[in-house]
Design an enzyme around this catalytic site. Structure first.
Site: not given
Ligand code: LMR
Length: 323
Positions: A157, A183
């Site tokens: 992120d 996340h």
């Molecule tokens: C991302 O942020 O790209 C990962 O967590 C994979 C997802 O499923 O988004």
């Protein structure tokens, strides 16, 4: 020197991550690779690279719980980077992966934690907001939980936020945007106001904030059924693991944003916050720092979601599949 073990090393994230670590770990380190399919091939391939890193591997078997091959490889490991698990498909949220990935994480952490109870565990497998809590439960079950040695990798992120803001305000360039919360979607809270220099107007900044929150889905859609982010996730995972190594070896005390046990310092048990790493894993949890009213609002929206999803019940251990 350090021994870093990539668990899920033959999958989409695992292979790139292993390559980046192979090139960047300190001379004399060991890179240990585990997966249920393909580990010997990845190990043979990487071991031809003329870096000063020794490659070891264990080939697991699909369907085996508490895999003895992993238990053996995991002995003497300093840092586990766990990427094993199933990625999402278009239309799924990260949370939809809980059912399958939580059981996998539980099984892997039980195995690795028994072999190297003092290692640092870096969890990449989604949904990170929940799998870190599951890993904590596994380590508690073993009686070896150390809240300073379990880290959820939410750094992608920050990598994305940094890229998107740098694109928007060229030639101003920053290296690391603070991203707190969790996340997934609304739990991802970028704090652009903490950057030096002028910010773009709200009409430009708000869409960037939103884009950071849904960037994982942007990749899932673009891959159209062929998984989620692997390359950018591997980059973030490698950067993160290398910071952990810098701390453990005493080379530096890096500041990272990571989803961790807040040790009662925040409103939720787990949260992505700034921490200082060192020889013992987390040396210090830092305050989140200043936020604008808009950022405070986002943060307040994130907290109840994180509270709810980090408190999910322990699943039964499930055999591994590669990530
Ligand atoms: C991302 O942020 O790209 C990962 O967590 C994979 C997802 O499923 O988004």
């Amino acid at each position: 020197m350090v021994n870093v073990c990539v668990v899920g090393a033959a999958g989409g994230i695992g292979q790139s991550l292993a390559l980046l670590l192979m090139r960047q770990l300190p001379h004399g380190s060991t890179l240990s690779l585990y997966d249920v399919v393909g580990a010997p091939g990845v190990a043979a391939d990487l071991s031809h690279i003329d870096s000063g890193v020794t490659v070891k591997y264990a080939a697991g078997k699909i369907g085996v719980k508490r895999d003895p091959a992993l238990a053996e490889l995991a002995k003497g490991v300093d840092v586990f980077v766990i990427v094993a698990g199933v990625p999402r498909k278009p239309g799924m949220t990260r949370d939809d992966l809980f059912k399958i990935n939580a059981g996998i994480i539980l099984d892997l952490v039980l195995t690795c934690g028994s072999a190297s109870p003092n290692a640092v565990f870096c969890v990449v497998t989604n949904p990170v907001n929940s799998t870190v809590a599951i890993a904590a439960q596994a380590l508690k079950k073993l009686g070896v939980y150390n809240k300073n040695r379990l880290l959820g990798v939410s750094l992608l992120d920050g990598v994305r936020a940094t890229r998107f803001i740098n694109d928007a305000r060229k030639p101003l360039h920053v290296n690391q945007v603070a991203v707190v919360g969790g996340h997934s979607d609304v739990t991802i809270v970028p704090l652009f106001s903490q950057l030096p220099g002028p910010l773009p107007p709200k009409s430009v900044l708000d869409p960037i904030v939103k884009r950071v929150q849904v960037a994982g889905t942007e990749v899932v859609k673009a891959k159209a059924g062929r998984g989620s982010a692997t390359l950018s996730m591997a980059e973030a995972g490698a950067r993160f693991a290398l910071k952990v190594v810098e701390g453990l070896t005493g080379a530096a005390n890096p500041l990272v944003y990571t989803y961790v046990d807040t040790d009662g310092k925040e409103e939720t048990e787990f949260l992505a916050i700034p921490v200082v790493l060192g020889k013992n894993g987390i040396e210090r949890r830092l305050p989140i720092g200043k936020m604008t009213d808009d950022e405070k609002k986002l943060f307040q929206e994130a907290l109840p979601v994180i509270k709810k999803i980090s408190k999910r019940v322990t699943p039964s251990p499930a055999p591994t599949c590669n990530g």
